[in-house]
Motif scaffolding. Structure first.
Motif: not given
Length: 767
Positions: A512-536
């Motif tokens: 989720d590196p996009g700018d939330p002020e431009k409508g690029f926020q993706l909460p699901g992408a944060r969830t995936e990144a955290l889960a992937v980091a934990t699994r790795l």
């Protein structure tokens, strides 16, 4: 069957090594004492050898090479012979796009020395499926001309290039070889009597008394006293090597017939035997059948013809009765009659196929058990150009007429499809686009590699399904049953990536590196990144994690995903795996279009990573198309920036996104790019990633490491099996995404590539 009968049948198998018929070395070809009539110019001896190409001593060893096709059979055996360590030279050059393999182009490789192979080369065969007899004629002429021009090559060992996978018949390839070689000999013109050049020959292994000379010792080198001809400058003999005995006989017969009226091209009168020759199951069956037909002849015929094996008609009849004892009387009578008819057929005219792979599973010279099915699909005028190459057959390139308007609509509807389209349209895709004979080439256990151009890469080939029975029970899609990956046909060469031998294994995860002020926020992408980091981390990798833009809600203890910080870790961190969750887009500004990952402060593309000394081995990107970067379109629209939609003939920028991203990252040196072609439900993105990495790190069977393709297949299958779990009402959009998420993931790279991780570190995974 009695042991006596079995022994007598074995004795009837001519030249077949068995317990009662031990192998023996064949007699050497008799040296020529005079030139054939009309031989006015260089004379070249072609000797057919039954053996393993890599074990036949010669000054130069040559095999054929199709564009972008990894070595198999004889080429793989040669690759093993010249390579040092686990990285095979010709295979690596192929993966990196360093072999042009244009028709007749000869590429040389250094050798490690110490064996029969002193110098190695491959001759280009062009794109797979394009080798005709006429083109093979040109290829052989180029090869011999190159060998003659070298000057220092006295003997050359090769195979019957073009016939190994059924592209040409033995007779066609033999005619092409003879015609190509004869043209080069004719071009040299008459030669004046000159002393025979001194050749540096490979030192032959010590041989017992009365043994035949090795192939490195020419059997018919002209002497200086022969006034009418001279040898080809430097080159005196070409060994055409065949590993299978029956095919060697067929090859020798075909070459002898083709060169019968060419006095300057002499075919050795006998087969030469060298180490490594084998008898594969189909050929063994032909020999056995030939022996059985001899038993079925009448007593009068046997008496008239004589019995070369020393058995009288009574013994032959006893053996035949023993063989047929298990059949009913009517069937025995029919078998006898048919065998008598078959006795008139020469064994070199017979061929048999088997229903399953019985030969070498590694493809070292014959087998096709693990040889992937390669299909090339290129866009053409009025349709698609198809070609295929398997371990058993080559389907020549042909243009398949396709209504492009219908195909465009089909691609549009299969890109982020509804449940109904995802269920019904894959069968149409298979029947409408894929020719029937290509369908038959695909089996459940054969890996499929699709070679695509930028246009055909937009087609969601992962939806391909079997069409064995019209109206029958539907089978699982091909991408679920087996490994399926894509390869892009591009004009550029790739850089060599450093291997994974230096641990610890490092991974970079960005969410989720996009700018939330431009409508690029993706909460699901944060969830995936955290889960992937934990699994790795749990799998033993050292993980660097960036989540969220600097102006977004921060994750405690985790650095934000700034483009400069991510670039620093990429350039300096030596990461083997990069996992990205966020938006992707085209940037139409500037002098050229770029494709990359959306950050709050700009687009990160492969161009920024051009200075990477060590590109990541694997890139996984759950990156959906945003269509808003650098354009005036508002949030939520699927409109593309100017110039983007025309990157694909299908007019769908979403369909062109993953191929565009893969193209850039593969050019940089990334080995595998795995990306989602449309939006994926958050939980399924996590599920795919967790299954992929778990299988990648812990999969495999026995001592064999897991392959990247099988890890992708396992992750796809997990989503496929869960596609009906958590379904929403049919009128909601996520319903279709959930049903088809498994097909959204496209894998660019070699599915058969093994994943060998470095030795585990004593320290736990980093943060």
């Amino acid at each position: 069957m009695s042991s006596t009968a079995a022994a007598r049948i074995a004795d009837l198998l001519e030249d077949v090594p068995t317990a009662s018929n031990p192998p023996g070395r064949l007699p050497a070809p008799a040296p020529a004492t005079e030139e054939p009539p009309g031989a006015d110019g260089p004379v070249l001896v072609v000797t057919v050898v039954w053996g393993d190409l890599a074990q036949v001593p010669a000054d130069l060893h040559v095999t054929g090479h199709y564009q972008s096709v990894a070595p198999a059979a004889a080429e793989l055996a040669l690759d093993r012979a010249i390579s040092v360590g686990p990285r095979r030279t010709i295979t690596e050059h192929t993966k990196l796009g360093w072999l042009g393999a244009q028709l007749g182009e000869v590429t040389y490789f250094p050798c490690k020395g110490g064996g029969p192979v002193r110098s190695a080369a491959v001759v280009g065969m062009g794109p797979m499926g394009t080798l005709t007899e006429r083109r093979a004629h040109q290829m052989y002429a180029s090869l011999l001309g190159e060998a003659v021009a070298l000057g220092h090559v006295g003997t050359m060992a090769t195979v019957l290039v073009g016939s190994g996978t059924g592209n040409l018949t033995v007779n066609q390839a033999a005619r092409a070889l003879v015609g190509g070689f004869a043209g080069v000999l004719a071009a040299t013109g008459p030669a004046k009597p000159t002393p025979t050049p001194t050749l540096t020959q490979p030192t032959p292994a010590p041989a017992p008394a009365a043994a035949k000379p090795t192939p490195a010792q020419p059997t018919s080198t002209p002497t200086p006293t022969q006034p009418t001809s001279a040898p080809v400058p430097g080159l005196t003999e070409v060994f055409v090597v065949e590993v299978d005995r029956l095919r060697a006989e067929q090859l020798h017969l075909a070459l002898t017939r083709a060169a019968a009226k060419l006095p300057r091209l002499r075919i050795g009168p006998e087969l030469r035997e060298e180490s490594g020759g084998r008898l594969f199951a189909p050929s063994a069956a032909v020999y056995a059948l030939t022996a059985l037909t001899a038993l079925a002849r009448s007593e009068e015929s046997a008496a008239h013809d004589g019995d070369p094996h020393g058995t009288d008609p009574t013994d032959r009849e006893e053996v035949l009765r023993t063989v047929l004892a298990g059949f009913a009387p009517d069937i025995r009578r029919e078998i006898r009659e048919q065998l008598a008819h078959l006795a008139e057929v020469e064994r070199t005219d017979l061929s048999l196929t088997v229903g399953r792979a019985l030969d070498d599973p590694e493809g070292s010279g014959s087998g096709s058990g693990s040889v992937p099915v390669r299909m090339s699909v290129q866009s053409g005028v009025g349709g698609l150009r198809w070609a295929a190459l398997t371990g058993r057959a080559t389907v020549p390139e042909r243009l398949v007429p396709v209504d492009m308007d219908l195909l465009r609509e089909l691609v549009e509807r299969l890109t982020e499809p509804t449940v109904e389209d995802a269920s019904e349209l894959p069968d149409l895709l298979s029947r409408f686009v894929v020719p029937p004979d290509f369908q038959r080439l695909v089996t459940d256990d054969a890996t499929v590699l699709l070679e695509l151009d930028r246009d055909t890469a937009s087609v969601p080939w992962e939806f391909l399904a079997g069409t064995e029975r019209a109206g029958g029970e539907k089978r699982d899609p091909l991408a679920i049953r087996t490994q399926l990956s894509r390869q892009l046909r591009t004009p550029y060469s790739r850089v060599m990536a450093e291997g994974l031998s230096d641990g610890p294994l490092r991974a970079l995860v960005i969410g989720d590196p996009g700018d939330p002020e431009k409508g690029f926020q993706l909460p699901g992408a944060r969830t995936e990144a955290l889960a992937v980091a934990t699994r790795l981390k749990n799998l033993g990798a050292k993980v660097t994690l960036f989540v969220g833009a600097a102006n977004s809600t921060r994750q405690p203890g985790i650095d934000p995903a700034r483009r400069l910080d991510v670039l620093r870790v990429l350039l300096c961190g030596g990461n083997h795996i990069v996992h990205y969750c966020g938006h992707s887009d085209f940037d139409p500004t500037g002098t050229g279009r770029r494709t990359g990952w959306v950050f709050a402060d700009g687009l990160l593309t492969a161009q920024e990573l051009a200075l990477l000394e060590r590109p990541p081995r694997i890139v996984v990107a759950n990156a959906c198309y945003t269509a808003r970067l650098g354009s005036a379109t508002g949030p939520g629209t699927r409109g593309a920036p100017p110039g983007v939609a025309d990157q694909s003939p299908w007019g769908n920028p979403q369909a062109a996104l993953v191929p565009s991203l893969a193209d850039e990252f593969l050019r940089m040196g990334v080995g595998h790019y795995i990306g989602a072609a449309w939006r994926i439900p958050d939980d399924q993105g996590v599920s795919f990633a967790e299954e992929f990495y778990t299988h990648l790190f812990t999969g495999g069977s026995g001592e064999a490491p897991p392959t990247v393709g099988d890890a992708v297949r396992a992750a796809r299958k997990r989503l496929y099996d869960q596609r009906a779990v958590g379904q929403r009402p049919p009128d909601t959009a996520p319903n279709g995404q959930r049903w088809s998420a498994w097909a959204a993931y496209q894998h660019y790279g070699d599915a058969t590539d093994p994943f060998v991780r470095p030795a585990p570190s004593d320290r736990p995974g980093g943060s």
